[in-house]
Structures are given as C-alpha cells and as structure tokens.
Scaffold this active site. Structure first.
Site, PDB file in Angstrom:
ATOM      1  N   GLU A  35       0.848  -1.207   0.000  1.00 32.32           N
ATOM      2  CA  GLU A  35       0.000   0.000   0.000  1.00 32.32           C
ATOM      3  C   GLU A  35       0.874   1.245   0.000  1.00 32.32           C
ATOM      4  O   GLU A  35       1.837   1.331   0.759  1.00 32.32           O
ATOM      5  CB  GLU A  35      -0.893  -0.031   1.246  1.00 32.32           C
ATOM      6  CG  GLU A  35      -2.271   0.498   0.994  1.00 32.32           C
ATOM      7  CD  GLU A  35      -3.058  -0.375   0.020  1.00 32.32           C
ATOM      8  OE1 GLU A  35      -3.103  -0.013  -1.184  1.00 32.32           O
ATOM      9  OE2 GLU A  35      -3.616  -1.388   0.439  1.00 32.32           O
ATOM     10  N   GLY A 118     -16.164   4.366  -3.303  1.00 34.28           N
ATOM     11  CA  GLY A 118     -15.674   4.955  -2.043  1.00 34.28           C
ATOM     12  C   GLY A 118     -15.285   3.918  -1.010  1.00 34.28           C
ATOM     13  O   GLY A 118     -15.125   4.233   0.169  1.00 34.28           O
ATOM     14  N   GLY A 120     -12.530   1.881  -1.361  1.00 34.42           N
ATOM     15  CA  GLY A 120     -11.126   1.497  -1.513  1.00 34.42           C
ATOM     16  C   GLY A 120     -10.957   0.288  -2.404  1.00 34.42           C
ATOM     17  O   GLY A 120      -9.952  -0.417  -2.327  1.00 34.42           O
ATOM     18  N   LEU A 121     -11.929   0.033  -3.270  1.00 35.94           N
ATOM     19  CA  LEU A 121     -11.899  -1.172  -4.109  1.00 35.94           C
ATOM     20  C   LEU A 121     -11.789  -0.810  -5.586  1.00 35.94           C
ATOM     21  O   LEU A 121     -12.083  -1.617  -6.457  1.00 35.94           O
ATOM     22  CB  LEU A 121     -13.142  -2.036  -3.832  1.00 35.94           C
ATOM     23  CG  LEU A 121     -13.249  -2.494  -2.375  1.00 35.94           C
ATOM     24  CD1 LEU A 121     -14.611  -3.137  -2.099  1.00 35.94           C
ATOM     25  CD2 LEU A 121     -12.128  -3.460  -2.007  1.00 35.94           C
ATOM     26  N   SER A 123     -13.287   1.364  -7.748  1.00 33.32           N
ATOM     27  CA  SER A 123     -14.399   1.489  -8.695  1.00 33.32           C
ATOM     28  C   SER A 123     -14.008   2.450  -9.821  1.00 33.32           C
ATOM     29  O   SER A 123     -14.464   2.292 -10.962  1.00 33.32           O
ATOM     30  CB  SER A 123     -15.665   1.980  -7.991  1.00 33.32           C
ATOM     31  OG  SER A 123     -15.412   3.220  -7.372  1.00 33.32           O
ATOM     32  N   SER A 124     -13.135   3.420  -9.539  1.00 32.54           N
ATOM     33  CA  SER A 124     -12.788   4.387 -10.586  1.00 32.54           C
ATOM     34  C   SER A 124     -11.945   3.744 -11.687  1.00 32.54           C
ATOM     35  O   SER A 124     -12.197   3.986 -12.871  1.00 32.54           O
ATOM     36  CB  SER A 124     -12.074   5.606  -9.993  1.00 32.54           C
ATOM     37  OG  SER A 124     -10.944   5.214  -9.267  1.00 32.54           O
ATOM     38  N   ASP A 168      -4.070   0.260  -9.770  1.00 30.44           N
ATOM     39  CA  ASP A 168      -5.474  -0.102  -9.972  1.00 30.44           C
ATOM     40  C   ASP A 168      -5.775  -0.370 -11.440  1.00 30.44           C
ATOM     41  O   ASP A 168      -6.456  -1.341 -11.794  1.00 30.44           O
ATOM     42  CB  ASP A 168      -6.379   1.023  -9.446  1.00 30.44           C
ATOM     43  CG  ASP A 168      -6.067   1.369  -8.000  1.00 30.44           C
ATOM     44  OD1 ASP A 168      -5.405   0.559  -7.326  1.00 30.44           O
ATOM     45  OD2 ASP A 168      -6.467   2.456  -7.557  1.00 30.44           O
TER      46      ASP A 168
END
Ligand code: GLA
Length: 384
Positions: A35, A118, A120-121, A123-124, A168
């Site tokens: 992270e 929103g 933290g997975l 989606s964007s 991501d």
C-alpha cells in the site's frame, strides 16, 4: 447478483430505448498488500474482484451518459470544463483516447456494476479501464492492455487530478483468474502468483473521497522526502529503493514528520515481496502475519487507517483469521480478511457481531476469488 454487463445493458435500453453496440467490463480490485508503494517505485500485490463495472455504448452524434446509480441522463461537453462528479472519469478517458488518435464524435454510454464506490476497491479504475475498452471498440480500435492502463491512468491522474499510482489500472487490465499480480512498479514487471483461496472484504462503511485529499498530501510528503534523500543519495530514483538498513540515517537526516512515511514505504516494500513468496509457497499463515504488520505500519507510520478498520483487523485475528488489513488508499474503505477455509464462516459471523456491538451497525461483508481482467462482453439478450 446480476452481472455488470446485464445491468449496464438494461440501463442502456431503458435510457436510450435501444440496445448497445458494445459492452465491456473491468473488475474492481482488492490490494492484498503493497500500500502506497506504487507511486514510490515499490511492489504491489493486487487481486481482481469478481465484482465488475460495465460500460455499454453506441455511436451517436453527441455525448449522452447515464449511470444506474441515479438513472439521470447527462449531456456532456467533452471539451468543456469538468463537472466534479463521476462523469469526469469518462470525459478523462474520452480526452486521453482523443490525444492518442482514437477519436469519436459522440456516444451514448450507460455505466453500471457491482463494485461499491468509495470503499477502496477501485471502482474508478474499473470504470476508466472498461470505458477505454468500450469506446476504443466503438472507434474500431482494439487497444492493448498496456494502452488501456495508460489511457485510464492519465484520465484519473491528469484529468481528474487524483495523484494515484498505476496499481489499480494495471490489475483491472492485466488480471487473470486464480492469480494475484505482483507488479514491481519501479521496473514495470508483472508476475502472476497463484491464489485459489477465497478473500473476504469487510467494508468499514466510512466512505473516502480521494480527489485533492489525503492521498495527494501523502504523495507530496513522499516527493519531498525523495528530494531530500537525493541530497546525499543523488542516484536515488524511488523511495522504495532504500533498504531497511538505511532507516537510521533517514531518521537522522529527514524532518521528523517525514521519517515514518519513508519507514512505511521501505518496510512495506520488504513485506510485499515476502508476502508474494509466501503466497507462492502456499504459506497463508505467513501472508496473514505480513498483512497484520502492514496494517500496523499504515496505522502508526502512514496514518491512513480509521478506527473502524483497526477494530476489524484486531478482531479478525483474535477470532482466528490468518490476518487482515485495510486495503486501498485508506481514510475509510474496506478491510481484506484472509481466513482458514474451514473456519471462515464462523470468523466472519463473529467479526460482524463484534462490529455491530461496537459501532451499532452491521458491516457489509462479502467474499471473492481472484477474477479476470477487462473484457469485451457478449451483449446479454433482453429480458422480457
Ligand atoms: C489508491 C491509488 C493507488 C495506490 C493506492 C494506495 O488506490 O489509486 O494507485 O496508490 O491508493 O496503495
């Protein structure tokens, strides 16, 4: 749960009264470990979720877009100013494609899916990678996975202004079922690590919004630390190139607030490589221990956790999980739990009960196996 392709197709049909020409989907991701290393030249170990975002599209003379989240159709001026909402990601993709010679006069676009926003997975990135694939296909171009990463990354970084790394977009574009992806961001190498084990996602219910926020601030701190380190290590390209043995010197030379940030990056880099080796060896107990150490580092050194996540990590291990940690950027979002297969249902039930006792609400908890990356979807037949 209905597939994202079906959801997007039916949203398209109800908004535009016809069926789409193309549908593409991409997965959300859970980062197992690594992270805040991807913008510091270090390794990450993400896994694609079974939950996906789909983009259904047809060519048109103008841009009209809709998401199933609110069902409102927006007319977009892709050359105009951004609206500061989800449509910015789409506009970012359109502009990035345009700057690479993949031009469209317009399109009707419907977005739908099952990746929570929103949390933290990612989606964007699921949205931008799926949109780049779908709009590329509309323009008659089949972009490579590497191209999709670049389009999606620059859409978010340069157009929306989130100072993200490439983790991501890379997992959304390159994932393969049954594997985690060890991505060494400093050199760009990708290595697949088998992962058949189920992962549990427990959402804290604290939603984060990254645009211009805490992630950008951390990234600024890392850039400042790197610039200072270069005054005595001129060849240093990334913070992740520092070794644990360098930390005493870092502590002497850097201003106190920057020291723990660098310590997180350096120790997380070592943990991530160790976790990839342990995962490849099937040693889930060691992976779990590294997850817990990684969470402690986020809590103490990077200061990106929230009390709800700290609580979930502590209770998950107390109930017998191999380990757990906050996944994604942080300041809210979700915890990933790695639990022994024969005890996972009991552990998750106890965890939800403890969370309810402490915070007065039950958390969303669900599981996933490592899924595949972006793909063109067959257009689902209409349901009558
Ligand atoms: C966000 C960014 C990623 C990464 C993580 C933290 O998800 O989009 O690139 O930096 O935060 O690891």
């Amino acid at each position: 749960m209905m597939s994202s392709a079906r959801l997007a197709t039916s949203q398209f049909a109800s908004s535009f009264a016809t069926r789409p020409t193309v549908v593409a989907s991409a997965p959300g991701r859970v980062n197992l470990i690594g992270e805040h290393t991807d913008y510091n030249g270090g390794p990450v170990l993400p896994v694609a979720l079974e939950r996906r975002t789909a983009v259904a599209a047809s060519p048109a003379a103008e841009w009209r877009v809709v998401t199933s989240l609110d069902g409102a159709v927006h007319q977009l001026d892709v050359a105009g100013s951004l609206r500061r909402d989800w449509t910015d990601y789409l506009v970012g993709v359109v502009r990035e494609l345009g700057s690479r010679g993949v031009a469209l006069a317009g399109a009707h676009v419907a977005v739908a899916g099952t990746v929570p926003a929103g949390a933290g997975l990612s989606s964007s990135a699921a949205l931008t990678v799926a949109a780049a694939r779908a709009l590329g296909l509309l323009a008659g171009r089949s972009l490579s996975a590497a191209d999709l990463v670049e389009v999606a990354f620059h859409a978010e970084y340069d157009r929306v202004g989130v100072r993200c790394g490439r983790m991501d977009q890379t997992i959304a574009a390159h994932a393969e079922r049954g594997t985690a992806l060890l991505f060494e961001t400093g050199i760009g190498s990708l290595e697949r690590v088998p992962l058949e084990h189920r992962l549990w996602i427990v959402e804290t219910g604290i939603s984060h919004r990254l645009t211009g926020g805490a992630l950008n601030e951390r990234r600024r701190e890392c850039e400042e630390a790197l610039a200072l380190c270069r005054t005595w290590r001129p060849g240093l390209r990334f913070l992740a190139q520092l070794a644990p043995a360098d930390l005493p010197e870092i502590a002497r030379r850097l201003p106190p607030p920057l020291v723990p940030r660098v310590r997180h990056v350096v120790t997380e880099t070592a943990r991530t490589r160790a976790a990839a080796l342990a995962l490849a060896a099937g040693d889930l107990a060691t992976v779990g221990r590294l997850l817990v150490e990684g969470h402690a580092s986020l809590r103490e050194d990077y200061r990106s956790t929230v009390p709800e996540a700290d609580f979930l990590v502590e209770r998950a291990t107390a109930h017998g999980a191999y380990g757990a940690r906050l996944t994604g950027a942080g300041w809210g979002g979700a915890v990933v739990v790695l639990a022994p297969a024969d005890r996972e249902t009991r552990i998750l039930a106890e965890l939800s009960r403890d969370f309810g006792d402490r915070f007065g609400r039950s958390p969303e908890a669900w599981s996933t196996r490592a899924a595949g990356g972006v793909r063109r979807e067959a257009i689902p037949a209409p349901t009558s």
